[in-house]
Design a protein around this motif. Structure first.
Motif, PDB file in Angstrom:
ATOM      1  N   ASN A  41      41.427  31.162  34.093  1.00  0.00           N
ATOM      2  CA  ASN A  41      42.469  30.620  34.609  1.00  0.00           C
ATOM      3  C   ASN A  41      43.280  29.614  33.527  1.00  0.00           C
ATOM      4  OD1 ASN A  41      44.474  29.270  36.243  1.00  0.00           O
ATOM      5  ND2 ASN A  41      42.849  27.782  37.093  1.00  0.00           N
ATOM      6  N   PRO A  42      44.001  30.417  32.494  1.00  0.00           N
ATOM      7  CA  PRO A  42      44.251  29.611  31.323  1.00  0.00           C
ATOM      8  C   PRO A  42      45.484  28.821  31.537  1.00  0.00           C
ATOM      9  CG  PRO A  42      45.242  32.026  31.255  1.00  0.00           C
ATOM     10  CD  PRO A  42      44.181  31.748  32.439  1.00  0.00           C
ATOM     11  N   ASN A  43      46.242  28.984  32.902  1.00  0.00           N
ATOM     12  CA  ASN A  43      47.506  28.246  33.157  1.00  0.00           C
ATOM     13  C   ASN A  43      46.942  26.884  33.863  1.00  0.00           C
ATOM     14  OD1 ASN A  43      49.273  29.802  31.805  1.00  0.00           O
ATOM     15  ND2 ASN A  43      49.226  31.094  33.587  1.00  0.00           N
ATOM     16  N   GLY A  44      45.677  26.664  34.198  1.00  0.00           N
ATOM     17  CA  GLY A  44      45.350  25.495  34.983  1.00  0.00           C
ATOM     18  C   GLY A  44      45.591  25.577  36.514  1.00  0.00           C
ATOM     19  N   LEU A  45      45.863  26.653  36.777  1.00  0.00           N
ATOM     20  CA  LEU A  45      46.173  26.514  38.417  1.00  0.00           C
ATOM     21  C   LEU A  45      45.248  26.037  39.366  1.00  0.00           C
ATOM     22  CD1 LEU A  45      47.721  30.088  38.478  1.00  0.00           C
ATOM     23  CD2 LEU A  45      49.083  28.061  38.229  1.00  0.00           C
ATOM     24  N   LYS A  46      45.562  25.717  40.287  1.00  0.00           N
ATOM     25  CA  LYS A  46      44.281  25.241  41.284  1.00  0.00           C
ATOM     26  C   LYS A  46      43.785  25.894  41.716  1.00  0.00           C
ATOM     27  CE  LYS A  46      43.901  22.164  45.439  1.00  0.00           C
ATOM     28  NZ  LYS A  46      44.520  21.460  46.473  1.00  0.00           N
ATOM     29  N   LEU A  54      42.919  39.159  38.805  1.00  0.00           N
ATOM     30  CA  LEU A  54      42.921  40.333  38.257  1.00  0.00           C
ATOM     31  C   LEU A  54      43.500  40.182  36.449  1.00  0.00           C
ATOM     32  CD1 LEU A  54      43.658  43.342  40.535  1.00  0.00           C
ATOM     33  CD2 LEU A  54      41.490  42.697  39.578  1.00  0.00           C
ATOM     34  N   PHE A  55      44.656  39.474  36.483  1.00  0.00           N
ATOM     35  CA  PHE A  55      45.229  39.206  34.672  1.00  0.00           C
ATOM     36  C   PHE A  55      44.039  38.428  34.347  1.00  0.00           C
ATOM     37  CE2 PHE A  55      49.414  40.182  36.856  1.00  0.00           C
ATOM     38  CZ  PHE A  55      49.796  41.019  35.854  1.00  0.00           C
ATOM     39  N   GLY A  56      43.362  37.249  34.829  1.00  0.00           N
ATOM     40  CA  GLY A  56      42.461  36.554  34.340  1.00  0.00           C
ATOM     41  C   GLY A  56      41.234  37.402  33.891  1.00  0.00           C
ATOM     42  N   MET A  57      40.701  38.490  34.732  1.00  0.00           N
ATOM     43  CA  MET A  57      39.787  39.446  34.068  1.00  0.00           C
ATOM     44  C   MET A  57      39.771  39.826  33.000  1.00  0.00           C
ATOM     45  SD  MET A  57      36.910  38.935  36.218  1.00  0.00           S
ATOM     46  CE  MET A  57      36.122  40.317  35.649  1.00  0.00           C
ATOM     47  N   LYS A  58      41.259  40.108  32.591  1.00  0.00           N
ATOM     48  CA  LYS A  58      41.202  41.113  31.220  1.00  0.00           C
ATOM     49  C   LYS A  58      40.954  40.102  30.175  1.00  0.00           C
ATOM     50  CE  LYS A  58      45.162  43.178  28.407  1.00  0.00           C
ATOM     51  NZ  LYS A  58      46.633  43.620  28.553  1.00  0.00           N
ATOM     52  N   ALA A  59      41.308  38.512  30.268  1.00  0.00           N
ATOM     53  CA  ALA A  59      40.771  37.980  29.342  1.00  0.00           C
ATOM     54  C   ALA A  59      39.544  37.505  29.371  1.00  0.00           C
ATOM     55  CB  ALA A  59      41.687  36.373  29.548  1.00  0.00           C
ATOM     56  N   VAL A  60      38.799  37.436  30.332  1.00  0.00           N
ATOM     57  CA  VAL A  60      37.327  37.466  30.655  1.00  0.00           C
ATOM     58  C   VAL A  60      36.674  38.495  29.912  1.00  0.00           C
ATOM     59  CG1 VAL A  60      35.200  37.384  32.228  1.00  0.00           C
ATOM     60  CG2 VAL A  60      37.268  36.011  32.494  1.00  0.00           C
ATOM     61  N   LYS A  61      36.961  39.782  30.085  1.00  0.00           N
ATOM     62  CA  LYS A  61      36.520  40.963  29.500  1.00  0.00           C
ATOM     63  C   LYS A  61      36.789  41.116  28.073  1.00  0.00           C
ATOM     64  CE  LYS A  61      34.511  42.667  33.011  1.00  0.00           C
ATOM     65  NZ  LYS A  61      33.157  42.545  32.984  1.00  0.00           N
ATOM     66  N   ALA A  62      37.589  40.190  27.468  1.00  0.00           N
ATOM     67  CA  ALA A  62      37.789  40.022  26.105  1.00  0.00           C
ATOM     68  C   ALA A  62      37.332  39.050  25.357  1.00  0.00           C
ATOM     69  CB  ALA A  62      39.420  39.913  25.783  1.00  0.00           C
ATOM     70  N   ASN A  63      36.574  38.192  25.850  1.00  0.00           N
ATOM     71  CA  ASN A  63      35.877  36.837  25.711  1.00  0.00           C
ATOM     72  C   ASN A  63      34.289  37.142  25.325  1.00  0.00           C
ATOM     73  OD1 ASN A  63      34.470  34.393  26.038  1.00  0.00           O
ATOM     74  ND2 ASN A  63      36.604  33.517  25.777  1.00  0.00           N
ATOM     75  N   GLU A  64      34.157  36.815  23.929  1.00  0.00           N
ATOM     76  CA  GLU A  64      32.855  37.351  23.624  1.00  0.00           C
ATOM     77  C   GLU A  64      31.643  36.612  24.285  1.00  0.00           C
ATOM     78  OE1 GLU A  64      30.256  36.946  19.683  1.00  0.00           O
ATOM     79  OE2 GLU A  64      32.351  37.831  19.439  1.00  0.00           O
ATOM     80  N   TRP A  69      29.719  38.071  32.362  1.00  0.00           N
ATOM     81  CA  TRP A  69      29.479  37.471  33.378  1.00  0.00           C
ATOM     82  C   TRP A  69      29.849  38.009  34.846  1.00  0.00           C
ATOM     83  CZ3 TRP A  69      30.203  31.815  31.354  1.00  0.00           C
ATOM     84  CH2 TRP A  69      29.331  31.598  30.229  1.00  0.00           C
ATOM     85  N   ILE A  70      30.928  38.677  34.777  1.00  0.00           N
ATOM     86  CA  ILE A  70      31.431  39.051  36.095  1.00  0.00           C
ATOM     87  C   ILE A  70      31.515  40.479  35.871  1.00  0.00           C
ATOM     88  CG2 ILE A  70      33.309  39.296  37.970  1.00  0.00           C
ATOM     89  CD1 ILE A  70      34.095  36.318  36.773  1.00  0.00           C
ATOM     90  N   ASP A  71      31.083  41.469  36.421  1.00  0.00           N
ATOM     91  CA  ASP A  71      30.950  42.876  36.487  1.00  0.00           C
ATOM     92  C   ASP A  71      31.749  43.445  37.784  1.00  0.00           C
ATOM     93  OD1 ASP A  71      31.325  45.691  35.787  1.00  0.00           O
ATOM     94  OD2 ASP A  71      28.870  45.594  35.394  1.00  0.00           O
ATOM     95  N   ILE A  72      32.988  43.695  37.842  1.00  0.00           N
ATOM     96  CA  ILE A  72      33.642  43.940  38.891  1.00  0.00           C
ATOM     97  C   ILE A  72      33.564  45.458  39.339  1.00  0.00           C
ATOM     98  CG2 ILE A  72      35.186  42.098  39.244  1.00  0.00           C
ATOM     99  CD1 ILE A  72      37.513  43.812  38.097  1.00  0.00           C
ATOM    100  N   ASN A  73      33.005  46.246  38.157  1.00  0.00           N
ATOM    101  CA  ASN A  73      32.940  47.691  38.284  1.00  0.00           C
ATOM    102  C   ASN A  73      31.506  47.967  38.888  1.00  0.00           C
ATOM    103  OD1 ASN A  73      35.589  48.168  37.376  1.00  0.00           O
ATOM    104  ND2 ASN A  73      34.647  48.022  35.205  1.00  0.00           N
TER     105      ASN A  73
END
Length: 96
Positions: A41-46, A54-64, A69-73
């Protein structure tokens, strides 16, 4: 997504509760969950809609640090419990 209260959005408390309680094999801390939330949640939404998640998961998957930590597959043995918890059980709940 961990929408515990049925609002069709996920907040930090819901995400933390679900991730920490449904997988007892990990050693994540509250600070880890705060970090994950910041990446997700890079925009700091509540709270996050499913699309935001789903957009945030792209960032999570790219974060070393938190990419695993979350495997939705991967099927989770507790998913059926989540479906049961999220399913309305009465006519009044169904209307809401």
């Amino acid at each position: 997504m961990a929408d515990v209260d049925g609002s069709l959005e996920v907040g930090f408390d819901e995400l933390e509760m679900v991730l920490l309680s449904l997988d007892s094999s990990h050693s994540r801390t509250h600070e880890d969950m705060l970090y994950l939330w910041q990446v997700l949640n890079p925009n700091g939404l509540k709270s996050l809609t499913f699309n935001d998640f789903l957009f945030g998961m792209k960032a999570v998957k790219a974060n070393e640090r938190c990419s695993t930590w979350i495997d939705i597959n991967k099927p989770n043995k507790w998913e059926i419990l989540s479906l049961i918890v999220d399913t309305p059980v009465g006519a009044l709940e169904e209307k809401r």
